[in-house]
Design an enzyme around this catalytic site. Structure first.
Site, PDB file in Angstrom:
ATOM      1  N   CYS A   1       1.718  -6.502   0.419  1.00 31.56           N
ATOM      2  CA  CYS A   1       1.637  -5.456   1.450  1.00 31.56           C
ATOM      3  C   CYS A   1       1.339  -5.943   2.866  1.00 31.56           C
ATOM      4  O   CYS A   1       2.074  -5.623   3.785  1.00 31.56           O
ATOM      5  CB  CYS A   1       0.598  -4.413   1.038  1.00 31.56           C
ATOM      6  SG  CYS A   1       1.121  -3.480  -0.402  1.00 31.56           S
TER       7      CYS A   1
ATOM      8  N   ASN B   1      -3.032  -0.858   7.082  1.00 31.98           N
ATOM      9  CA  ASN B   1      -2.856  -2.233   6.594  1.00 31.98           C
ATOM     10  C   ASN B   1      -2.970  -3.253   7.725  1.00 31.98           C
ATOM     11  O   ASN B   1      -3.540  -4.329   7.548  1.00 31.98           O
ATOM     12  CB  ASN B   1      -1.513  -2.381   5.871  1.00 31.98           C
ATOM     13  CG  ASN B   1      -1.643  -2.020   4.402  1.00 31.98           C
ATOM     14  OD1 ASN B   1      -2.739  -1.684   3.939  1.00 31.98           O
ATOM     15  ND2 ASN B   1      -0.560  -2.066   3.667  1.00 31.98           N
TER      16      ASN B   1
ATOM     17  N   GLU C   1       0.408   5.327  -0.081  1.00 32.41           N
ATOM     18  CA  GLU C   1      -0.537   4.892  -1.115  1.00 32.41           C
ATOM     19  C   GLU C   1      -1.488   3.847  -0.537  1.00 32.41           C
ATOM     20  O   GLU C   1      -1.054   2.942   0.162  1.00 32.41           O
ATOM     21  CB  GLU C   1       0.269   4.299  -2.286  1.00 32.41           C
ATOM     22  CG  GLU C   1      -0.563   3.804  -3.418  1.00 32.41           C
ATOM     23  CD  GLU C   1      -1.494   4.897  -3.968  1.00 32.41           C
ATOM     24  OE1 GLU C   1      -0.979   5.915  -4.451  1.00 32.41           O
ATOM     25  OE2 GLU C   1      -2.720   4.728  -3.890  1.00 32.41           O
ATOM     26  N   PHE C   2      -2.756   3.973  -0.891  1.00 32.62           N
ATOM     27  CA  PHE C   2      -3.744   3.017  -0.370  1.00 32.62           C
ATOM     28  C   PHE C   2      -4.432   2.229  -1.479  1.00 32.62           C
ATOM     29  O   PHE C   2      -5.437   1.574  -1.236  1.00 32.62           O
ATOM     30  CB  PHE C   2      -4.792   3.754   0.477  1.00 32.62           C
ATOM     31  CG  PHE C   2      -4.199   4.502   1.631  1.00 32.62           C
ATOM     32  CD1 PHE C   2      -3.820   3.831   2.785  1.00 32.62           C
ATOM     33  CD2 PHE C   2      -3.982   5.874   1.558  1.00 32.62           C
ATOM     34  CE1 PHE C   2      -3.241   4.513   3.853  1.00 32.62           C
ATOM     35  CE2 PHE C   2      -3.411   6.563   2.613  1.00 32.62           C
ATOM     36  CZ  PHE C   2      -3.036   5.882   3.764  1.00 32.62           C
TER      37      PHE C   2
ATOM     38  N   PHE D   1     -13.782  -6.581   3.985  1.00 32.99           N
ATOM     39  CA  PHE D   1     -12.665  -7.293   4.629  1.00 32.99           C
ATOM     40  C   PHE D   1     -13.148  -8.232   5.738  1.00 32.99           C
ATOM     41  O   PHE D   1     -12.410  -8.562   6.649  1.00 32.99           O
ATOM     42  CB  PHE D   1     -11.599  -6.313   5.148  1.00 32.99           C
ATOM     43  CG  PHE D   1     -10.737  -5.806   4.018  1.00 32.99           C
ATOM     44  CD1 PHE D   1      -9.480  -6.333   3.803  1.00 32.99           C
ATOM     45  CD2 PHE D   1     -11.214  -4.851   3.150  1.00 32.99           C
ATOM     46  CE1 PHE D   1      -8.709  -5.903   2.750  1.00 32.99           C
ATOM     47  CE2 PHE D   1     -10.454  -4.416   2.082  1.00 32.99           C
ATOM     48  CZ  PHE D   1      -9.200  -4.941   1.883  1.00 32.99           C
ATOM     49  N   LEU D   2     -14.399  -8.629   5.627  1.00 35.06           N
ATOM     50  CA  LEU D   2     -14.913  -9.645   6.550  1.00 35.06           C
ATOM     51  C   LEU D   2     -15.235 -10.896   5.752  1.00 35.06           C
ATOM     52  O   LEU D   2     -16.229 -11.559   6.013  1.00 35.06           O
ATOM     53  CB  LEU D   2     -16.190  -9.143   7.237  1.00 35.06           C
ATOM     54  CG  LEU D   2     -16.035  -8.331   8.509  1.00 35.06           C
ATOM     55  CD1 LEU D   2     -17.384  -8.137   9.187  1.00 35.06           C
ATOM     56  CD2 LEU D   2     -15.060  -8.982   9.502  1.00 35.06           C
TER      57      LEU D   2
HETATM   58  N1  LIG Z   1       1.381  -2.971  -4.744  1.00 32.45           N
HETATM   59  C1  LIG Z   1       0.498  -2.405  -3.959  1.00 32.45           C
HETATM   60  O1  LIG Z   1      -0.708  -2.758  -3.970  1.00 32.45           O
HETATM   61  C2  LIG Z   1       0.900  -1.308  -3.016  1.00 32.45           C
HETATM   62  C3  LIG Z   1      -0.091  -0.545  -2.401  1.00 32.45           C
HETATM   63  C4  LIG Z   1       0.303   0.489  -1.524  1.00 32.45           C
HETATM   64  C5  LIG Z   1       1.645   0.698  -1.287  1.00 32.45           C
HETATM   65  N2  LIG Z   1       2.586  -0.075  -1.888  1.00 32.45           N
HETATM   66  C6  LIG Z   1       4.004   0.232  -1.624  1.00 32.45           C
HETATM   67  O2  LIG Z   1       4.524   0.907  -2.764  1.00 32.45           O
HETATM   68  C7  LIG Z   1       5.891   0.535  -2.982  1.00 32.45           C
HETATM   69  C8  LIG Z   1       6.051   0.013  -4.396  1.00 32.45           C
HETATM   70  O3  LIG Z   1       5.314  -1.189  -4.507  1.00 32.45           O
HETATM   71  P1  LIG Z   1       5.023  -1.849  -5.926  1.00 32.45           P
HETATM   72  O4  LIG Z   1       4.084  -2.968  -5.670  1.00 32.45           O
HETATM   73  O5  LIG Z   1       4.644  -0.799  -6.907  1.00 32.45           O
HETATM   74  O6  LIG Z   1       6.486  -2.413  -6.280  1.00 32.45           O
HETATM   75  P2  LIG Z   1       7.000  -3.020  -7.675  1.00 32.45           P
HETATM   76  O7  LIG Z   1       8.020  -4.012  -7.328  1.00 32.45           O
HETATM   77  O8  LIG Z   1       5.831  -3.409  -8.503  1.00 32.45           O
HETATM   78  O9  LIG Z   1       7.674  -1.779  -8.402  1.00 32.45           O
HETATM   79  C9  LIG Z   1       8.864  -1.185  -8.020  1.00 32.45           C
HETATM   80  C10 LIG Z   1       9.553  -0.623  -9.261  1.00 32.45           C
HETATM   81  O10 LIG Z   1      10.648   0.169  -8.862  1.00 32.45           O
HETATM   82  C11 LIG Z   1      11.725  -0.054  -9.783  1.00 32.45           C
HETATM   83  N3  LIG Z   1      12.970   0.344  -9.131  1.00 32.45           N
HETATM   84  C12 LIG Z   1      13.620  -0.286  -8.129  1.00 32.45           C
HETATM   85  N4  LIG Z   1      14.721   0.434  -7.765  1.00 32.45           N
HETATM   86  C13 LIG Z   1      14.749   1.522  -8.571  1.00 32.45           C
HETATM   87  C14 LIG Z   1      15.614   2.637  -8.672  1.00 32.45           C
HETATM   88  N5  LIG Z   1      16.659   2.798  -7.845  1.00 32.45           N
HETATM   89  N6  LIG Z   1      15.343   3.566  -9.617  1.00 32.45           N
HETATM   90  C15 LIG Z   1      14.278   3.436 -10.440  1.00 32.45           C
HETATM   91  N7  LIG Z   1      13.418   2.419 -10.381  1.00 32.45           N
HETATM   92  C16 LIG Z   1      13.647   1.466  -9.454  1.00 32.45           C
HETATM   93  C17 LIG Z   1      11.616  -1.526 -10.095  1.00 32.45           C
HETATM   94  O11 LIG Z   1      12.282  -1.847 -11.313  1.00 32.45           O
HETATM   95  C18 LIG Z   1      10.100  -1.705 -10.184  1.00 32.45           C
HETATM   96  O12 LIG Z   1       9.634  -1.484 -11.503  1.00 32.45           O
HETATM   97  C19 LIG Z   1       6.225  -0.479  -1.891  1.00 32.45           C
HETATM   98  O13 LIG Z   1       6.822   0.191  -0.815  1.00 32.45           O
HETATM   99  C20 LIG Z   1       4.871  -0.997  -1.470  1.00 32.45           C
HETATM  100  O14 LIG Z   1       4.844  -1.441  -0.140  1.00 32.45           O
HETATM  101  C21 LIG Z   1       2.235  -1.056  -2.760  1.00 32.45           C
END
Ligand SMILES: NC(=O)c1ccc[n+]([C@@H]2O[C@H](COP(=O)([O-])OP(=O)(O)OC[C@H]3O[C@@H](n4cnc5c(N)ncnc54)[C@H](O)[C@@H]3O)[C@@H](O)[C@H]2O)c1
Length: 453
Positions: free
Chosen positions: A283, A231, A156-157, A272-273
């Protein structure tokens, strides 16, 4: 298509709601009952522009549950979008992913399911998830899996704050898969986005320049590495301009003009500059750390990525150094911080520069006040030691302050009636941590205007 999304955080929720908006039948599973209840009531547990409008538009095709049995059996695609936070050694904590994969494996049923890693995971994790799914499937079904599922990687980006926009109008979609049928399923799933054939929501019209979206299909390891490399590159770009910014300060150059001057080169690009207090969020820190530890496993060093992290760490200290130079003594000084979220238009506080800066000021004996237009409530829940310093209004931040630091570039701060507040301060020191205010105007208004450069 019948889709299940496991984890309804910033990524999972955006994915689920967007896919339902595009016409898929989506079940979102999260273990957090309070979150599921909030979503069932049509409210978003996170602050993300347009999320509640899209939730309302897609509500007929969206179900929220805590039970995997409601979503996984019969789904053509199951996304895993749980958190992968950093462990102290830099490796990501894969407990949530492992537990989610185990639950998915136990519930898989139906003709063919593509289990998609959307969480950012170290290279090789898709194979690992595949093995967890197989073991769980075998335990619950009493037989070996035989072509019922495949694992794909779809990093995801999205950017928090513009997450819905990024999901409907992405620059590209990356899918890693070793399975032709898996790839075909992912192509069908995203067809409306790839071809931009959906009717755009009224609140987020399709920008004129958006045409067909490229799909980058790769093997699993390449898809996983694309996410980390993207990233790391963006983080490096920010640290690069901050490193140049510190030199600019010494030689008397204006880093904002320097950034514009180099960013207009199409090979470099202006995004990003932006000089300032550096990156934060869930992230960049986590993913650069994971890239370095993964490389170490292969006896490979990544000095550029290490340097980007170090510059970013120092950048938060620069803020405190600037105040020390200006005020000489920080003990007993009142310093107000504008902005707690790691960037504007989100309530996400993970690895927020504000928190680090606040703690350093407190350690040096300063009295701090904190404000954020949106993230205050979350801050109260997550940082109970600093919560008493939360101010109810922007006025309180300026009132009797020896210095104010603009940490998060919220529009409401940039557009503040700055002239109204300068008179409230004891000494009108303003440190613009985002280089987003006009120096000459601030000086005219009576501020002693500083930046991180
Ligand atoms: N936040 C961002 O901007 C972003 C962007 C790109 C990629 N990512 C990646 O995406 C992933 C998720 O990030 P996020 O920011 O959405 O995290 P987050 O913490 O906001 O959400 C994770 C969710 O998963 C739930 N969860 C945890 N274990 C679970 C399980 N076993 N079953 C069901 N639900 C469960 C949690 O309750 C929580 O609601 C990470 O790996 C992150 O690096 C995040």
């Amino acid at each position: 298509m019948k889709v299940c999304v496991v984890g309804t955080g910033y990524v999972g929720l955006t994915t689920g709601v967007s896919l339902a908006f595009l016409g898929h039948d989506v079940t979102c599973v999260d273990l957090d009952e309070a979150k599921v209840e909030t979503l069932r009531a049509g409210r978003s547990p996170i602050y993300e522009p347009h999320m509640e409008s899209l939730l309302a538009e897609a509500s007929e095709r969206l179900t929220f549950t805590t039970d995997y049995a409601d979503g996984v059996p019969g789904a053509e695609v199951v996304f895993i979008a749980v958190q992968t936070p950093s462990l102290p050694d830099g490796n990501p904590d894969l407990r949530y992913l492992s537990s989610a994969a185990d639950s998915v494996g136990r519930h898989i049923g139906g003709d063919f399911t593509v289990v998609v890693n959307k969480s950012t995971v170290p290279i090789g994790s898709s194979n690992w998830v595949d093995s967890i799914l197989r073991e769980a499937f075998e335990r619950s079904h009493g037989r070996k899996a035989d072509g019922e599922f495949t694992v794909a990687s779809n990093p995801e980006f999205l950017r928090e704050g513009v997450a819905i926009f990024d999901s409907l109008y992405p620059d590209r979609i990356v899918v890693g898969s070793d399975h032709p049928r898996g790839l075909d399923v992912m192509n069908r799933l995203y067809r409306a986005v790839l071809n931009q054939t959906f009717t755009a929501p009224t609140f987020l019209p399709r920008p004129g320049e958006v045409g067909a979206v490229p799909m980058v299909s790769t093997d699993l390891a390449s898809a996983e590495l694309i996410k980390y490399a993207a990233n790391a590159f963006l983080a490096t770009k920010i640290s690069f301009i901050n490193e140049v910014g510190r030199l600019a300060g010494k030689v008397g150059a204006d880093i904002t003009q320097v950034a514009r001057g180099i960013g207009l080169d199409a090979r470099i690009g202006s995004r990003f500059l932006e000089p300032g207090v550096g990156w934060g969020g869930s992230c960049f820190g986590k993913d650069t750390a994971a890239l370095i530890t993964t490389a170490e496993e292969y006896h490979h060093d990544m000095p550029i990525v290490r340097a980007a992290r170090e510059v970013n760490r120092q950048q938060r200290l620069v803020v405190v150094d600037r105040l020390l130079e200006e005020l000489r003594i920080l003990k007993g000084r009142k310093v107000g911080l504008l902005g707690l979220a790691f960037k504007p238009d989100t309530d996400d506080l993970r690895d927020s520069p504000s928190v680090d800066i606040a703690r350093q000021l407190v350690a040096r004996g300063a009295r701090i006040t904190l404000h954020d237009p949106v993230a205050g409530e979350r801050f109260r829940r997550e940082y109970d030691d600093l919560a008493p310093q939360l101010a109810d209004s922007v006025e309180e931040i300026f009132d009797d302050a020896d210095a104010v630091i603009l940490v998060t570039k919220w529009d409401s701060y940039v557009d503040l009636d700055w002239g109204k507040f300068v008179g409230l301060m004891r000494t009108p020191v303003l440190l613009d941590g985002r280089h987003c205010l006009e120096a000459s105007r601030m000086e005219r208004l009576g501020y002693r205007y500083l930046t991180t450069a």
